[in-house]
Design a protein around this motif. Structure first.
Motif, PDB file in Angstrom:
ATOM      1  N   VAL A 271       0.859  -1.219   0.008  1.00 37.70           N
ATOM      2  CA  VAL A 271       0.078   0.213  -0.142  1.00 37.70           C
ATOM      3  C   VAL A 271       0.806   1.101  -0.128  1.00 37.70           C
ATOM      4  O   VAL A 271       0.281   2.478  -0.015  1.00 37.70           O
ATOM      5  N   CYS A 272       2.217   1.123  -0.088  1.00 38.52           N
ATOM      6  CA  CYS A 272       3.054   2.236  -0.007  1.00 38.52           C
ATOM      7  C   CYS A 272       2.754   3.092   1.077  1.00 38.52           C
ATOM      8  O   CYS A 272       2.882   4.331   0.880  1.00 38.52           O
ATOM      9  N   GLY A 273       2.599   2.595   2.232  1.00 34.02           N
ATOM     10  CA  GLY A 273       2.442   3.469   3.497  1.00 34.02           C
ATOM     11  C   GLY A 273       3.034   2.746   4.772  1.00 34.02           C
ATOM     12  O   GLY A 273       3.616   1.797   4.575  1.00 34.02           O
ATOM     13  N   ILE A 274       2.773   3.419   5.927  1.00 35.26           N
ATOM     14  CA  ILE A 274       3.319   3.196   6.885  1.00 35.26           C
ATOM     15  C   ILE A 274       2.378   2.924   8.165  1.00 35.26           C
ATOM     16  O   ILE A 274       1.583   3.813   8.276  1.00 35.26           O
ATOM     17  N   TRP A 275       2.354   1.698   8.610  1.00 39.31           N
ATOM     18  CA  TRP A 275       1.391   1.378   9.677  1.00 39.31           C
ATOM     19  C   TRP A 275       2.046   1.688  10.835  1.00 39.31           C
ATOM     20  O   TRP A 275       3.052   1.645  11.253  1.00 39.31           O
ATOM     21  N   VAL A 276       1.204   2.447  11.778  1.00 41.51           N
ATOM     22  CA  VAL A 276       1.438   2.964  13.222  1.00 41.51           C
ATOM     23  C   VAL A 276       0.711   2.247  14.262  1.00 41.51           C
ATOM     24  O   VAL A 276      -0.605   2.533  14.087  1.00 41.51           O
ATOM     25  N   ALA A 277       1.385   1.875  15.323  1.00 36.23           N
ATOM     26  CA  ALA A 277       0.614   1.687  16.441  1.00 36.23           C
ATOM     27  C   ALA A 277       0.918   2.697  17.578  1.00 36.23           C
ATOM     28  O   ALA A 277       1.945   3.102  17.591  1.00 36.23           O
ATOM     29  N   ASN A 278      -0.170   3.211  17.928  1.00 39.57           N
ATOM     30  CA  ASN A 278      -0.006   4.267  18.920  1.00 39.57           C
ATOM     31  C   ASN A 278      -0.684   4.132  20.256  1.00 39.57           C
ATOM     32  O   ASN A 278      -1.162   5.031  21.075  1.00 39.57           O
ATOM     33  N   GLU A 279      -0.252   3.084  20.838  1.00 39.25           N
ATOM     34  CA  GLU A 279      -0.331   2.849  22.144  1.00 39.25           C
ATOM     35  C   GLU A 279      -1.984   2.827  22.552  1.00 39.25           C
ATOM     36  O   GLU A 279      -2.426   3.302  23.649  1.00 39.25           O
ATOM     37  N   SER A 280      -2.936   2.367  21.627  1.00 36.69           N
ATOM     38  CA  SER A 280      -4.165   2.435  21.817  1.00 36.69           C
ATOM     39  C   SER A 280      -4.878   1.279  21.118  1.00 36.69           C
ATOM     40  O   SER A 280      -4.360   0.178  20.713  1.00 36.69           O
ATOM     41  N   ASN A 281      -6.270   1.213  21.020  1.00 40.45           N
ATOM     42  CA  ASN A 281      -6.909   0.137  20.642  1.00 40.45           C
ATOM     43  C   ASN A 281      -6.681   0.277  18.814  1.00 40.45           C
ATOM     44  O   ASN A 281      -7.295  -0.659  17.970  1.00 40.45           O
ATOM     45  N   GLU A 282      -6.407   1.265  18.486  1.00 37.37           N
ATOM     46  CA  GLU A 282      -6.542   1.564  16.961  1.00 37.37           C
ATOM     47  C   GLU A 282      -4.848   1.474  16.314  1.00 37.37           C
ATOM     48  O   GLU A 282      -4.032   1.585  17.192  1.00 37.37           O
ATOM     49  N   ILE A 283      -4.893   1.218  15.102  1.00 35.53           N
ATOM     50  CA  ILE A 283      -3.813   1.407  14.317  1.00 35.53           C
ATOM     51  C   ILE A 283      -4.245   2.411  13.163  1.00 35.53           C
ATOM     52  O   ILE A 283      -5.251   2.438  12.719  1.00 35.53           O
ATOM     53  N   VAL A 284      -3.077   3.006  12.547  1.00 33.37           N
ATOM     54  CA  VAL A 284      -3.159   3.862  11.685  1.00 33.37           C
ATOM     55  C   VAL A 284      -2.403   3.679  10.586  1.00 33.37           C
ATOM     56  O   VAL A 284      -1.169   3.305  10.605  1.00 33.37           O
ATOM     57  N   LEU A 285      -2.920   3.887   9.155  1.00 32.45           N
ATOM     58  CA  LEU A 285      -1.935   3.853   8.050  1.00 32.45           C
ATOM     59  C   LEU A 285      -1.807   5.103   7.596  1.00 32.45           C
ATOM     60  O   LEU A 285      -2.527   6.183   7.516  1.00 32.45           O
ATOM     61  N   LEU A 286      -0.396   5.669   7.492  1.00 33.24           N
ATOM     62  CA  LEU A 286       0.003   7.027   6.905  1.00 33.24           C
ATOM     63  C   LEU A 286       0.806   6.798   5.667  1.00 33.24           C
ATOM     64  O   LEU A 286       1.301   5.984   5.224  1.00 33.24           O
ATOM     65  N   SER A 287       0.503   7.694   4.756  1.00 31.25           N
ATOM     66  CA  SER A 287       1.198   7.890   3.587  1.00 31.25           C
ATOM     67  C   SER A 287       2.662   8.048   3.765  1.00 31.25           C
ATOM     68  O   SER A 287       3.118   8.494   5.117  1.00 31.25           O
ATOM     69  N   THR A 288       3.665   7.813   2.909  1.00 27.27           N
ATOM     70  CA  THR A 288       4.915   8.048   3.194  1.00 27.27           C
ATOM     71  C   THR A 288       5.058   9.747   3.443  1.00 27.27           C
ATOM     72  O   THR A 288       6.360  10.040   3.876  1.00 27.27           O
ATOM     73  N   PHE A 289       4.235  10.496   3.175  1.00 31.53           N
ATOM     74  CA  PHE A 289       4.444  11.961   3.545  1.00 31.53           C
ATOM     75  C   PHE A 289       3.664  12.401   4.674  1.00 31.53           C
ATOM     76  O   PHE A 289       3.404  13.518   5.132  1.00 31.53           O
ATOM     77  N   GLY A 290       3.323  11.361   5.473  1.00 35.88           N
ATOM     78  CA  GLY A 290       2.745  11.444   6.728  1.00 35.88           C
ATOM     79  C   GLY A 290       1.150  11.881   6.831  1.00 35.88           C
ATOM     80  O   GLY A 290       0.597  12.319   7.596  1.00 35.88           O
ATOM     81  N   LYS A 291       0.310  11.667   5.607  1.00 32.49           N
ATOM     82  CA  LYS A 291      -0.884  11.968   5.617  1.00 32.49           C
ATOM     83  C   LYS A 291      -1.830  10.739   5.949  1.00 32.49           C
ATOM     84  O   LYS A 291      -1.392   9.423   5.663  1.00 32.49           O
ATOM     85  N   GLU A 292      -2.883  10.781   7.162  1.00 35.29           N
ATOM     86  CA  GLU A 292      -3.631   9.536   7.579  1.00 35.29           C
ATOM     87  C   GLU A 292      -4.411   9.196   6.208  1.00 35.29           C
ATOM     88  O   GLU A 292      -5.165   9.835   5.830  1.00 35.29           O
ATOM     89  N   LEU A 293      -4.218   7.859   5.986  1.00 34.40           N
ATOM     90  CA  LEU A 293      -4.821   7.227   4.996  1.00 34.40           C
ATOM     91  C   LEU A 293      -6.238   6.298   5.564  1.00 34.40           C
ATOM     92  O   LEU A 293      -7.059   6.225   4.843  1.00 34.40           O
TER      93      LEU A 293
END
Length: 179
Positions: free
Chosen positions: A45-67
């Motif tokens: 997906v050309c992105g970065i998955w982020v765990a943020n110490e919550s029940n959610e995970i977030v996919l960010l673009s390589t430029f930092g935009k939340e996808l």
């Protein structure tokens, strides 16, 4: 005059380009109330998955935009890694779960290995095994897909000691592990 200055600046920088071996990092955006504990690049997906110490995970673009953002069904996610069909996530207390890239649970929570309790970093290696770090006790493990421990190194035995490791990955070019 402006044109001459711009040309002079480009020419001054030109000798660096052929041998440039570093990346420049720029702060583009701040995401408030976001405590990153684990990241993993996903080439599919050309992105970065982020765990943020919550029940959610977030996919960010390589430029930092939340996808994308979704609830994992776990009370907390402390580490994650990319797999062929989605993500493997860990809550940091020995429980793991596989989720699809759209957030659907692939399976119920399970234990990857009976010896894992305080997982702080997780990486799926090319051979299917996992590199895992735990911070209490401070150790680096290689775990087979069936859960058997293939390697275990205690951080207290390193010089200097590895204290409370918080993540693990493998450099795709040199194949070296970093934690």
């Amino acid at each position: 005059m402006m044109k001459l200055r711009l040309i002079a600046m480009v020419l001054a920088a030109a000798p660096l380009w052929p041998n440039q071996s570093h990346a420049e990092i720029f702060h583009r955006e701040t995401i408030f109330d976001f405590r990153t504990v684990s990241i993993a690049y996903d080439a599919l997906v050309c992105g970065i998955w982020v765990a943020n110490e919550s029940n959610e995970i977030v996919l960010l673009s390589t430029f930092g935009k939340e996808l994308r953002r979704f609830d994992t069904g776990m009370s907390s996610v402390r580490s994650l890694t990319v797999e062929e069909n989605g993500l493997l996530i860990a809550n940091g207390w020995g429980e793991f779960r596989r989720v699809a890239r759209d957030g659907r649970a692939i399976d119920a929570p399970f234990r990857l290995s009976e010896t894992l309790f305080d997982t702080e970093g997780l990486h799926r290696d090319a051979d299917g095994s996992f590199l895992v770090v735990e911070d209490d006790p401070s150790r680096l493990l290689r775990v087979a897909p069936d859960g058997s421990v293939l390697m275990e190194l205690f951080g207290d035995n390193f010089t200097p000691p590895m204290i409370e490791p918080q993540g693990v990955t493998r450099d795709p070019y040199s194949k070296t592990s970093a934690y």
